[in-house]
Scaffold this active site. Structure first.
Site, PDB file in Angstrom:
ATOM      1  N   HIS A   7      -7.023   2.841   4.455  1.00 27.67           N
ATOM      2  CA  HIS A   7      -6.597   3.304   5.521  1.00 27.67           C
ATOM      3  C   HIS A   7      -7.920   3.606   6.424  1.00 27.67           C
ATOM      4  O   HIS A   7      -7.900   3.654   7.667  1.00 27.67           O
ATOM      5  CB  HIS A   7      -6.080   4.655   5.474  1.00 27.67           C
ATOM      6  CG  HIS A   7      -4.477   4.655   5.021  1.00 27.67           C
ATOM      7  ND1 HIS A   7      -4.161   4.455   3.757  1.00 27.67           N
ATOM      8  CD2 HIS A   7      -3.552   4.975   5.803  1.00 27.67           C
ATOM      9  CE1 HIS A   7      -2.814   4.392   3.791  1.00 27.67           C
ATOM     10  NE2 HIS A   7      -2.350   4.844   4.881  1.00 27.67           N
TER      11      HIS A   7
ATOM     12  N   CYS B  18     -11.008   3.728   0.571  1.00 26.52           N
ATOM     13  CA  CYS B  18      -9.460   3.584   0.904  1.00 26.52           C
ATOM     14  C   CYS B  18      -8.952   2.789   2.086  1.00 26.52           C
ATOM     15  O   CYS B  18      -9.795   2.454   2.947  1.00 26.52           O
ATOM     16  CB  CYS B  18      -9.097   5.045   1.250  1.00 26.52           C
ATOM     17  SG  CYS B  18      -7.311   5.371   2.042  1.00 26.52           S
TER      18      CYS B  18
ATOM     19  N   CYS C  49      -4.143  -1.003  -2.018  1.00 22.02           N
ATOM     20  CA  CYS C  49      -4.528   0.490  -2.242  1.00 22.02           C
ATOM     21  C   CYS C  49      -5.358   0.667  -3.219  1.00 22.02           C
ATOM     22  O   CYS C  49      -5.179   0.371  -4.448  1.00 22.02           O
ATOM     23  CB  CYS C  49      -3.101   0.959  -2.512  1.00 22.02           C
ATOM     24  SG  CYS C  49      -3.261   2.706  -2.648  1.00 22.02           S
TER      25      CYS C  49
ATOM     26  N   ASP D  97       0.899  -1.223  -0.057  1.00 22.79           N
ATOM     27  CA  ASP D  97       0.034   0.075  -0.017  1.00 22.79           C
ATOM     28  C   ASP D  97       0.830   1.132   0.023  1.00 22.79           C
ATOM     29  O   ASP D  97       2.057   0.950   0.380  1.00 22.79           O
ATOM     30  CB  ASP D  97      -0.881  -0.043   1.306  1.00 22.79           C
ATOM     31  CG  ASP D  97      -1.708   1.206   1.432  1.00 22.79           C
ATOM     32  OD1 ASP D  97      -2.166   1.858   0.470  1.00 22.79           O
ATOM     33  OD2 ASP D  97      -1.943   1.669   2.388  1.00 22.79           O
ATOM     34  N   SER D  98       0.292   2.344  -0.287  1.00 21.06           N
ATOM     35  CA  SER D  98       1.107   3.690  -0.084  1.00 21.06           C
ATOM     36  C   SER D  98       1.642   3.926   1.299  1.00 21.06           C
ATOM     37  O   SER D  98       2.313   4.360   1.414  1.00 21.06           O
ATOM     38  CB  SER D  98       0.064   4.853  -0.353  1.00 21.06           C
ATOM     39  OG  SER D  98      -0.739   4.945   0.341  1.00 21.06           O
TER      40      SER D  98
ATOM     41  N   GLU E 140      -1.505   7.316   9.394  1.00 18.14           N
ATOM     42  CA  GLU E 140      -0.303   7.054   9.170  1.00 18.14           C
ATOM     43  C   GLU E 140       0.387   7.176  10.619  1.00 18.14           C
ATOM     44  O   GLU E 140       1.450   6.631  11.043  1.00 18.14           O
ATOM     45  CB  GLU E 140       0.542   7.499   8.085  1.00 18.14           C
ATOM     46  CG  GLU E 140       0.085   7.105   6.891  1.00 18.14           C
ATOM     47  CD  GLU E 140       1.056   5.732   6.407  1.00 18.14           C
ATOM     48  OE1 GLU E 140       2.042   5.824   6.640  1.00 18.14           O
ATOM     49  OE2 GLU E 140       0.051   4.863   6.101  1.00 18.14           O
TER      50      GLU E 140
HETATM   51  N1  DGL Z   1      -4.712   3.169   1.156  1.00 20.05           N
HETATM   52  C1  DGL Z   1      -4.582   3.843   0.062  1.00 20.05           C
HETATM   53  C2  DGL Z   1      -5.900   3.702  -0.806  1.00 20.05           C
HETATM   54  O1  DGL Z   1      -6.559   2.434  -0.413  1.00 20.05           O
HETATM   55  C3  DGL Z   1      -4.380   5.440   0.375  1.00 20.05           C
HETATM   56  C4  DGL Z   1      -3.784   6.155  -0.593  1.00 20.05           C
HETATM   57  C5  DGL Z   1      -3.093   7.090  -0.335  1.00 20.05           C
HETATM   58  O2  DGL Z   1      -1.868   7.132   0.102  1.00 20.05           O
HETATM   59  O3  DGL Z   1      -3.399   8.254  -0.529  1.00 20.05           O
HETATM   60  O4  DGL Z   1      -6.170   4.384  -1.618  1.00 20.05           O
END
Ligand code: DGL
Length: 270
Positions: free
Chosen positions: A185, A183, A73, A10-11, A151
């Site tokens: 997160h 998302c 992600c 993921d990011s 985060e």
């Molecule tokens: N967890 C990522 C998603 O599902 C977040 C992306 C981000 O870093 O903006 O889109």
């Protein structure tokens, strides 16, 4: 190949919501997770930037001999999944906002999607809506800032609640009764979201569905771990270093709900 690990990235740390579900549904599989936290949020980056990062991370995962890659992600899936599929020969499993299940669930005919700015603006989300939500009103809300709170291991500060309240307001005004967390997160904000929506919306997210997809793909390719004596191993990597890495490891342990060791990616992949 069935003994090789599943790669998940993921990011940042949000994909741990998906990893938790993969761990639960596939207890014998080894897992390698990469959080690209040094480059988060992807939701504020260009498609080219994301594609370049996704290729770097998948090259690292390949060096760890993974048998499939899960792009945990929504944003990276929307902008880079196709590039990855061209770059790699192993199966790539992406994920996208749960618009289709939400359309089935809604009673008011109004669903809301919370997502990063890039996902909210993506052709992929628009396609999903055009395909599955023709007779449903869809309120898409971009939510810059939420990823940064998760985060940092913040799930319920006053500042975060204020931000969430702002983002929920248009959905509440429209009478949305089904809320898609677009998302990875955001599932970590579920408790706080529930407080704010006070039972007026059903929350839908994707980790169970994407894990079923992982099981299907592994089964199709005969890649499921078949050794009943396998001792599962889960490894965690991040693109951060030094103090920032240490800080992130604390957030990661909160999200993963137990201690973990978060290693820095080798320099060529950071
Ligand atoms: N967890 C990522 C998603 O599902 C977040 C992306 C981000 O870093 O903006 O889109």
């Amino acid at each position: 190949m069935s003994n090789q690990p599943i790669g998940v990235f993921d990011s940042g740390l949000g994909g741990l919501s998906v990893l938790l579900e993969i761990e639960r549904q596939l207890p014998a599989e080894d897992l390698v997770y990469v959080a690209d936290s040094a480059h988060a949020p992807y939701g504020a980056k260009t498609a080219d930037y994301m594609a370049e990062r996704c290729i770097k991370i998948s090259d690292f995962l390949l060096s760890q001999r993974v048998k499939v890659i899960v792009v945990a992600c929504n944003t990276a899936t929307a902008y880079a999944a196709e590039v990855l599929r061209q770059h790699l020969t192993i199966p790539i499993i992406g994920l996208e906002p749960a618009v289709k299940p939400a359309v089935k669930l809604t009673q008011t005919g109004k669903i809301g999607v919370l997502a990063t700015r890039q996902t909210a603006n993506s052709a992929r989300l628009q396609r999903l809506i055009d395909t599955y939500a023709q007779n449903t009103q869809v309120v898409v809300q971009a939510c810059p800032g939420l990823v940064e709170h998760v985060e940092a291991g913040d799930f319920n500060s006053a500042e975060l609640k204020q931000l969430l309240s702002e983002y929920l307001k248009p959905l509440q005004e429209q009478g949305v009764d089904t809320l898609v967390l677009g998302c990875t997160h955001y599932p970590f904000l579920r408790q706080t979201l529930m407080e704010l929506i006070q039972g007026q919306m059903t929350i839908v997210e994707t980790s169970q569905a994407v894990t079923r997809q992982v099981v299907n793909i592994l089964t199709q390719h005969q890649l499921l771990q078949t050794n009943p004596l396998a001792q599962r191993r889960v490894q965690f990597y991040s693109s951060l270093q030094g103090e920032l890495l240490e800080k992130s490891a604390k957030s990661a342990a909160l999200l993963w709900q137990r201690e973990l060791e978060l290693l820095s990616l080798p320099a060529e992949f950071r």
